[in-house]
Each structure stands twice: as C-alpha cells, then as structure tokens.
Design a protein around this motif. Structure first.
Motif, PDB file in Angstrom:
ATOM      1  N   GLY A  35     -37.379 -23.169 -14.093  1.00 54.20           N
ATOM      2  CA  GLY A  35     -37.157 -22.142 -13.078  1.00 54.20           C
ATOM      3  C   GLY A  35     -38.234 -22.060 -12.023  1.00 54.20           C
ATOM      4  O   GLY A  35     -38.377 -21.018 -11.386  1.00 54.20           O
ATOM      5  N   VAL A  36     -39.018 -23.145 -11.803  1.00 55.69           N
ATOM      6  CA  VAL A  36     -40.059 -23.111 -10.776  1.00 55.69           C
ATOM      7  C   VAL A  36     -39.432 -23.028  -9.389  1.00 55.69           C
ATOM      8  O   VAL A  36     -39.827 -22.233  -8.547  1.00 55.69           O
ATOM      9  CB  VAL A  36     -40.982 -24.348 -10.900  1.00 55.69           C
ATOM     10  N   THR A  37     -38.419 -23.864  -9.133  1.00 54.11           N
ATOM     11  CA  THR A  37     -37.758 -23.876  -7.824  1.00 54.11           C
ATOM     12  C   THR A  37     -36.782 -22.719  -7.725  1.00 54.11           C
ATOM     13  O   THR A  37     -35.968 -22.485  -8.632  1.00 54.11           O
ATOM     14  CB  THR A  37     -37.017 -25.204  -7.613  1.00 54.11           C
ATOM     15  N   ARG A  38     -36.828 -21.990  -6.606  1.00 56.80           N
ATOM     16  CA  ARG A  38     -35.924 -20.868  -6.394  1.00 56.80           C
ATOM     17  C   ARG A  38     -35.162 -20.975  -5.082  1.00 56.80           C
ATOM     18  O   ARG A  38     -33.996 -20.614  -5.008  1.00 56.80           O
ATOM     19  CB  ARG A  38     -36.711 -19.554  -6.433  1.00 56.80           C
ATOM     20  N   ASP A  39     -35.806 -21.455  -4.044  1.00 56.82           N
ATOM     21  CA  ASP A  39     -35.163 -21.606  -2.743  1.00 56.82           C
ATOM     22  C   ASP A  39     -34.640 -23.025  -2.579  1.00 56.82           C
ATOM     23  O   ASP A  39     -34.892 -23.902  -3.412  1.00 56.82           O
ATOM     24  CB  ASP A  39     -36.162 -21.299  -1.625  1.00 56.82           C
ATOM     25  N   LEU A  40     -33.916 -23.245  -1.492  1.00 57.29           N
ATOM     26  CA  LEU A  40     -33.469 -24.584  -1.121  1.00 57.29           C
ATOM     27  C   LEU A  40     -34.543 -25.226  -0.260  1.00 57.29           C
ATOM     28  O   LEU A  40     -34.947 -24.670   0.761  1.00 57.29           O
ATOM     29  CB  LEU A  40     -32.149 -24.516  -0.337  1.00 57.29           C
ATOM     30  N   ARG A  41     -35.011 -26.384  -0.669  1.00 61.03           N
ATOM     31  CA  ARG A  41     -36.012 -27.116   0.110  1.00 61.03           C
ATOM     32  C   ARG A  41     -35.394 -28.402   0.631  1.00 61.03           C
ATOM     33  O   ARG A  41     -34.821 -29.179  -0.125  1.00 61.03           O
ATOM     34  CB  ARG A  41     -37.241 -27.443  -0.736  1.00 61.03           C
ATOM     35  N   GLU A  42     -35.516 -28.616   1.934  1.00 62.68           N
ATOM     36  CA  GLU A  42     -34.995 -29.821   2.559  1.00 62.68           C
ATOM     37  C   GLU A  42     -36.123 -30.806   2.838  1.00 62.68           C
ATOM     38  O   GLU A  42     -37.260 -30.410   3.097  1.00 62.68           O
ATOM     39  CB  GLU A  42     -34.269 -29.491   3.865  1.00 62.68           C
ATOM     40  N   GLY A  43     -35.785 -32.087   2.795  1.00 58.87           N
ATOM     41  CA  GLY A  43     -36.760 -33.121   3.095  1.00 58.87           C
ATOM     42  C   GLY A  43     -36.060 -34.354   3.636  1.00 58.87           C
ATOM     43  O   GLY A  43     -34.844 -34.514   3.523  1.00 58.87           O
ATOM     44  N   ALA A  44     -36.850 -35.237   4.233  1.00 61.40           N
ATOM     45  CA  ALA A  44     -36.333 -36.487   4.784  1.00 61.40           C
ATOM     46  C   ALA A  44     -36.365 -37.545   3.686  1.00 61.40           C
ATOM     47  O   ALA A  44     -37.427 -38.055   3.340  1.00 61.40           O
ATOM     48  CB  ALA A  44     -37.161 -36.923   5.986  1.00 61.40           C
ATOM     49  N   GLY A  45     -35.196 -37.838   3.107  1.00 53.17           N
ATOM     50  CA  GLY A  45     -35.108 -38.813   2.025  1.00 53.17           C
ATOM     51  C   GLY A  45     -35.065 -40.236   2.540  1.00 53.17           C
ATOM     52  O   GLY A  45     -34.555 -40.516   3.628  1.00 53.17           O
ATOM     53  N   ARG A  46     -35.586 -41.121   1.721  1.00 49.36           N
ATOM     54  CA  ARG A  46     -35.616 -42.543   2.102  1.00 49.36           C
ATOM     55  C   ARG A  46     -35.417 -43.382   0.845  1.00 49.36           C
ATOM     56  O   ARG A  46     -36.133 -43.224  -0.143  1.00 49.36           O
ATOM     57  CB  ARG A  46     -36.952 -42.880   2.771  1.00 49.36           C
ATOM     58  N   LEU A  47     -34.449 -44.288   0.919  1.00 54.34           N
ATOM     59  CA  LEU A  47     -34.163 -45.179  -0.194  1.00 54.34           C
ATOM     60  C   LEU A  47     -33.756 -46.522   0.409  1.00 54.34           C
ATOM     61  O   LEU A  47     -32.642 -46.670   0.911  1.00 54.34           O
ATOM     62  CB  LEU A  47     -33.047 -44.603  -1.067  1.00 54.34           C
ATOM     63  N   GLY A  48     -34.660 -47.476   0.378  1.00 59.17           N
ATOM     64  CA  GLY A  48     -34.402 -48.733   1.061  1.00 59.17           C
ATOM     65  C   GLY A  48     -34.263 -48.498   2.547  1.00 59.17           C
ATOM     66  O   GLY A  48     -35.130 -47.893   3.178  1.00 59.17           O
ATOM     67  N   ASP A  49     -33.143 -48.958   3.132  1.00 54.47           N
ATOM     68  CA  ASP A  49     -32.905 -48.721   4.554  1.00 54.47           C
ATOM     69  C   ASP A  49     -32.039 -47.489   4.796  1.00 54.47           C
ATOM     70  O   ASP A  49     -31.637 -47.231   5.930  1.00 54.47           O
ATOM     71  CB  ASP A  49     -32.256 -49.952   5.194  1.00 54.47           C
ATOM     72  N   LEU A  50     -31.742 -46.729   3.743  1.00 58.56           N
ATOM     73  CA  LEU A  50     -30.977 -45.487   3.892  1.00 58.56           C
ATOM     74  C   LEU A  50     -31.895 -44.347   4.293  1.00 58.56           C
ATOM     75  O   LEU A  50     -32.992 -44.198   3.763  1.00 58.56           O
ATOM     76  CB  LEU A  50     -30.265 -45.130   2.588  1.00 58.56           C
ATOM     77  N   ARG A  51     -31.427 -43.522   5.234  1.00 62.88           N
ATOM     78  CA  ARG A  51     -32.137 -42.326   5.644  1.00 62.88           C
ATOM     79  C   ARG A  51     -31.176 -41.155   5.516  1.00 62.88           C
ATOM     80  O   ARG A  51     -30.049 -41.214   6.018  1.00 62.88           O
ATOM     81  CB  ARG A  51     -32.636 -42.442   7.092  1.00 62.88           C
ATOM     82  N   PHE A  52     -31.601 -40.092   4.871  1.00 59.61           N
ATOM     83  CA  PHE A  52     -30.702 -38.969   4.627  1.00 59.61           C
ATOM     84  C   PHE A  52     -31.511 -37.697   4.422  1.00 59.61           C
ATOM     85  O   PHE A  52     -32.729 -37.726   4.224  1.00 59.61           O
ATOM     86  CB  PHE A  52     -29.813 -39.232   3.407  1.00 59.61           C
ATOM     87  N   VAL A  53     -30.807 -36.555   4.468  1.00 59.68           N
ATOM     88  CA  VAL A  53     -31.409 -35.247   4.186  1.00 59.68           C
ATOM     89  C   VAL A  53     -31.213 -34.971   2.704  1.00 59.68           C
ATOM     90  O   VAL A  53     -30.083 -35.000   2.206  1.00 59.68           O
ATOM     91  CB  VAL A  53     -30.760 -34.134   5.022  1.00 59.68           C
ATOM     92  N   GLU A 150     -37.453 -45.369 -12.129  1.00 59.18           N
ATOM     93  CA  GLU A 150     -36.451 -46.307 -12.643  1.00 59.18           C
ATOM     94  C   GLU A 150     -35.049 -45.886 -12.206  1.00 59.18           C
ATOM     95  O   GLU A 150     -34.743 -44.695 -12.109  1.00 59.18           O
ATOM     96  CB  GLU A 150     -36.510 -46.375 -14.170  1.00 59.18           C
ATOM     97  N   GLY A 151     -34.199 -46.858 -11.930  1.00 59.38           N
ATOM     98  CA  GLY A 151     -32.815 -46.591 -11.553  1.00 59.38           C
ATOM     99  C   GLY A 151     -32.600 -46.309 -10.084  1.00 59.38           C
ATOM    100  O   GLY A 151     -31.472 -46.021  -9.670  1.00 59.38           O
ATOM    101  N   MET A 152     -33.640 -46.417  -9.241  1.00 66.57           N
ATOM    102  CA  MET A 152     -33.472 -46.137  -7.823  1.00 66.57           C
ATOM    103  C   MET A 152     -32.622 -47.202  -7.131  1.00 66.57           C
ATOM    104  O   MET A 152     -31.915 -46.913  -6.156  1.00 66.57           O
ATOM    105  CB  MET A 152     -34.839 -46.032  -7.131  1.00 66.57           C
ATOM    106  N   ASP A 153     -32.668 -48.453  -7.638  1.00 68.40           N
ATOM    107  CA  ASP A 153     -31.830 -49.504  -7.049  1.00 68.40           C
ATOM    108  C   ASP A 153     -30.353 -49.244  -7.326  1.00 68.40           C
ATOM    109  O   ASP A 153     -29.491 -49.496  -6.472  1.00 68.40           O
ATOM    110  CB  ASP A 153     -32.251 -50.866  -7.586  1.00 68.40           C
ATOM    111  N   ASP A 154     -30.034 -48.729  -8.521  1.00 70.58           N
ATOM    112  CA  ASP A 154     -28.644 -48.372  -8.826  1.00 70.58           C
ATOM    113  C   ASP A 154     -28.174 -47.218  -7.943  1.00 70.58           C
ATOM    114  O   ASP A 154     -27.018 -47.209  -7.480  1.00 70.58           O
ATOM    115  CB  ASP A 154     -28.505 -47.982 -10.299  1.00 70.58           C
ATOM    116  N   LEU A 155     -29.058 -46.247  -7.713  1.00 67.83           N
ATOM    117  CA  LEU A 155     -28.710 -45.129  -6.839  1.00 67.83           C
ATOM    118  C   LEU A 155     -28.445 -45.618  -5.422  1.00 67.83           C
ATOM    119  O   LEU A 155     -27.512 -45.150  -4.745  1.00 67.83           O
ATOM    120  CB  LEU A 155     -29.841 -44.088  -6.850  1.00 67.83           C
ATOM    121  N   TYR A 156     -29.231 -46.579  -4.967  1.00 64.38           N
ATOM    122  CA  TYR A 156     -29.038 -47.142  -3.628  1.00 64.38           C
ATOM    123  C   TYR A 156     -27.651 -47.778  -3.504  1.00 64.38           C
ATOM    124  O   TYR A 156     -26.950 -47.596  -2.499  1.00 64.38           O
ATOM    125  CB  TYR A 156     -30.128 -48.172  -3.340  1.00 64.38           C
ATOM    126  N   ARG A 157     -27.232 -48.548  -4.526  1.00 66.79           N
ATOM    127  CA  ARG A 157     -25.941 -49.230  -4.468  1.00 66.79           C
ATOM    128  C   ARG A 157     -24.776 -48.237  -4.465  1.00 66.79           C
ATOM    129  O   ARG A 157     -23.719 -48.514  -3.889  1.00 66.79           O
ATOM    130  CB  ARG A 157     -25.807 -50.181  -5.659  1.00 66.79           C
TER     131      ARG A 157
END
Length: 494
Positions: A35-53, A150-157
């Motif tokens: 229960g540490v997180t309470r609000d919505l936090r946005e960030g600039a995600g990056r996975l390989g050549d993918l860019r997303f919120v 671990e598993g970030m390459d599977d998430l990318y695909r």
C-alpha cells in the motif's frame, strides 16, 4: 510515444518496481510494506525502440465505500478506463488468489487490452504461480522479474503489435532547473533570449508544498478541473511526488503535488521519510514553489522551515493561505497574516501572499497572477549600465565602512545569472565587507528594480586598485636583478 500502459494488481506484487524498470529511473517509492503507492504516477516508458506512457497505480483493494482504500480503487479503475493497455501483475510466488480472479473479471469488462504478468517468477519458486495465471482467462501470462529485469524481451514482443494500432502523444520530459548564464552583450543590455517564458514545449514547473492536510492535492485538482489526485480528510494521503501537466488559466504548467512535510523528529516511518525526500526533490525541479498554509494555523515552525528551504534552493516563492472560505473576519485575518509574514520570513520580503479556497476555487485568479509575476521576476535581467548608476547612488547615500582606516571601494557591478538573479560586485578589501552592508544592497535591489520576494544572490570579488606604473617598475626591478647577476658571474680582476 504511441500508447498508454497502466500497471494494475493487488498491493505488494511489484507494480512500482516494474514502473521504475520501464522508465529507467527510481521515480516511484518502493518498500516491502503493502500500500505504499496511492496516487497515479505517470512516466515516460522505454522498452527497446518502443516509447509509451506508463502509469503506476495503487493496489486494488476489495473496497467499494468512501474509505481511503475505496477512493484509491476508484482512482485505479479510472486509469484502467483511460489506458490503452493494462498490465495485470500477480505475485508468482503466491499464485492466483481470489482477489486476483475478482479483479481479472473487472479488467475483462473494462480494459481495452490486457496483458497478464507473473512477477517474481525468477527461479523455481515462481513456476507454479506462473502456470496458475492461465486460469485467469486473459491470455498467455508473461513470466517476468521486475527486480532483476527478466522477461522484458517477452514484454517487448507482446507490446510491439499493439504499438502499431494505438497512438498517444508523448508528454514533455521533466527537466531539472538550471541557472542561466548571461553573455556580456545580454548583461550590458539587460535583454536576451525569451526562452524562459512558459510554452507547451517547456511548461512552467510549479511545486506545491506544505504541511500535511493543508489542501495541496485538493488545490491541484481544482486547478486542473478534475479529481486526478487522491484527496480526503485523512492527513498524509499523498506519498509520491506526482506531476500533472495542464493549462492553468491559459499558461502551460507542470504541477508537482508533494507529500506533507512534518517536523523531522516526528517522522519515524520509513515510507514517510522517502515521501518527504521525494517532495524535496520536486522542489529542486521546480521554478516556482507555492507554500500552502492552513489559514487556521498559519506560519507554524514547519511552515517557516519549508519556505526557508524553497528560498535556499533559489526558487521563486509564492505563499498561499488555503481554506479562506472558512474564515469569518477576513480583513482582520489578512492584516494579521501580512504582519506575521513580514516578521517571520524577512528573507522573502515582498513575496506574494494570496488567499485561496481549494474547495470552492475562489482566489485561483490571484494565485495565477502571483505565480506568473514571481516567475517573471525570477528571470529578470538588469542592464549593467543601470546597475552601476544605481551602485553609485547607493554608495554615495550610505558609503561602505572603513575598517582599520582602509576604505572599501565598490568599483563595478554586473548581473551574471538569472533563475534566480545573481550579481557580482568588484570591490577592494572584500573580506572586510560586513553582512549588514550586503543586506543593504540586496534590499535596495528588491526595491529599486522591482524584484520582491525572489531570492537574490550577491557576490563580492576582490579587485585592488591598479597601479599604472606597476609594469614599468617590475621591468626595472627585473633588469636590475639581471645586471647584478651578470656582475657576480664576471671573473675577479676583469
């Protein structure tokens, strides 16, 4: 960026750790307790050549009332509705629980696209839980380890084909505030680049700080016109420093909501310590800091420390007294606030003091005007010619002291930085200039160049009187020393 990815799941399954992994920074607070997180936090995600919120959300709880857990759940469900892709995270070492099955059914109805991720699946301990995730009926689960990457390459695909379907505009990145050096030409003219003015590409960075339960989140929600941040009667709801990009009465701004700051002696919980540190970090990113007070108990010791910290960091400061709608004798209270402000915060003399009501929205126009004024003063440049004329008048009306009979001469003055304004005075015997005379000059700068409230940095640089005959004298001394050396080299009797 092409899409928005919301990370959802039960408390303590590793959502914030995965969020930090995707953004490449430790932005979200992480701790073993749930229960540490309470609000919505946005960030600039990056996975390989993918860019997303990427959105980090609070842990889903089995609560639907108006309790804190219920409000946190509604905020997370709102993120699910607005996101393009939801990543449903479970704990592979615990396996699928009844709560996971319940929330999976909600996601099946409300989310556009769902990805199941079995976190903490490194080693044999998570194998059984990862296999159980098939029973949720949300497709093939991904075995990942947010802690170890671990598993970030599977998430990318999995994300790659979704990125071709969805388009989402990328928000402006957060940039730390830096001082602006002035060129000689800009310093002489008092002009220069207008890049500091807020724009969509570079919004004004605004941090709202104060004690717990002063109404910071409520004020920001009123500014942006929606319930984006978690609020309630409980003190200390906000933990992460959440940034929201919006337009405040036509001015592009990125507003940082920070955790309430109590006295250091009262802060014993580890998470609260991390929250306060995150809030102090937000102040260093900001350009203007709004110190929000509770009008019922204004200018307590902690309020003064918070305001002094913002001034020490060199940020433009606006003081706002919240809950003004609850005050009955407004004229008397306003005079009392101003008198206390001038007495207790002399280092911020002239800073804007405005009254607002975060609940009703009254006074937001005054707050907006004060923020723009403080930002403009913070970026102000004064021509060198005007500064030296002013310096002559100031020294003539009140000459610097002459300790030990040695007269101090202030010869030249120029502005070397903005954000905040910084000035250098070339003088003699700078080590003998008292602090009182420095304050005299700073107060004069505030009054004569309309720079109320903003931090002003004034430095003295030693510049002794130049002797026009010094070079000639040195040459004579050197030639004399050379002739004596040659005389010593001659043999005796020659």
């Amino acid at each position: 960026m092409t899409f928005t990815l919301a990370i959802v799941g039960r408390p303590n399954v590793g959502k914030s750790t995965l969020f930090n992994r995707l953004v490449g920074k430790k932005l979200a607070l992480v701790d073993d307790q749930p229960g540490v997180t309470r609000d919505l936090r946005e960030g600039a995600g990056r996975l390989g050549d993918l860019r997303f919120v990427v959105i980090d959300s609070a842990g889903l709880e089995m609560a639907e009332d108006d309790s804190l857990q219920g409000r946190m759940r509604r905020l997370t469900e709102r993120a699910v509705d607005e996101a393009d892709v939801c990543m449903f995270v479970i704990d592979a070492r615990v396996g699928v629980t009844a709560a996971d099955e319940y929330f999976a059914e909600i996601l099946r109805r409300r989310a556009k696209h769902v990805i199941v991720a079995a976190n903490k699946s490194e080693g044999k301990a998570g194998e059984a839980g990862a296999l159980e995730a098939y029973s949720l009926g949300l497709g093939e689960p991904l075995r990942i380890s947010a802690e170890h990457g671990e598993g970030m390459d599977d998430l990318y695909r999995v994300l790659m084909p979704l990125a071709d379907q969805i388009e989402e505009e990328r928000p402006a990145p957060i940039e730390a505030v830096t001082d602006v050096d002035l060129s000689d030409e800009d310093a002489e003219s008092g002009e220069g680049s207008e890049d500091w003015r807020p724009s969509a590409a570079r919004p004004l960075q605004l941090a709202v700080i104060g004690r717990p339960n002063a109404g910071k989140s409520t004020l920001i929600n009123k500014i942006i016109g929606e319930d984006r941040l978690l609020t309630g009667p409980e003190a200390g709801i906000t933990r992460d420093s959440i940034s929201v990009t919006t337009e405040f009465m036509g001015t592009p701004m990125r507003i940082f909501d920070t955790a309430g700051m109590r006295k250091r002696a009262k802060v014993t919980d580890k998470v609260e310590k991390l929250s306060v540190a995150d809030g102090l970090r937000a102040v260093r990113f900001a350009e203007v800091v709004v110190v929000l007070l509770d009008v019922a108990i204004p200018f307590e010791q902690q309020d003064l420390r918070i305001a002094d910290y913002a001034e020490t960091e060199g940020r433009a400061v606006v003081v706002a007294a919240n809950k003004w709608d609850l005050e009955e004798d407004k004229p008397h209270k306003l005079n009392e606030l101003r008198a206390s402000f001038e007495k207790l915060l002399p280092q911020l003399r002239g800073a804007p003091l405005v009254t607002v009501s975060a609940q009703t929205g009254k006074g937001l126009d005054r707050l907006h005007a004060a923020i723009l004024k403080a930002h403009e003063v913070w970026n102000r440049r004064v021509p060198t010619a005007r500064l030296n004329q002013w310096l002559g008048v100031m020294t003539e009306s009140h000459p610097p002291p002459a300790p030990g009979g040695r007269r101090i001469r202030l010869r030249y003055m120029t502005q070397v930085k903005t954000r905040p304004p910084a000035f250098v005075v070339k003088a003699t015997h700078t080590d003998q200039i008292p602090d009182s005379y420095q304050r005299y000059l700073i107060n004069g700068l505030r009054a004569d160049f309309d720079m109320p409230g903003t931090p002003i940095r004034l430095f003295f640089r030693d510049q002794g009187a130049k002797n026009p005959y010094k070079a000639k004298a040195d040459k004579i001394v050197q030639s004399g020393a050379l002739s004596k050396h040659k005389d010593r080299q001659k043999p005796k009797g020659s």
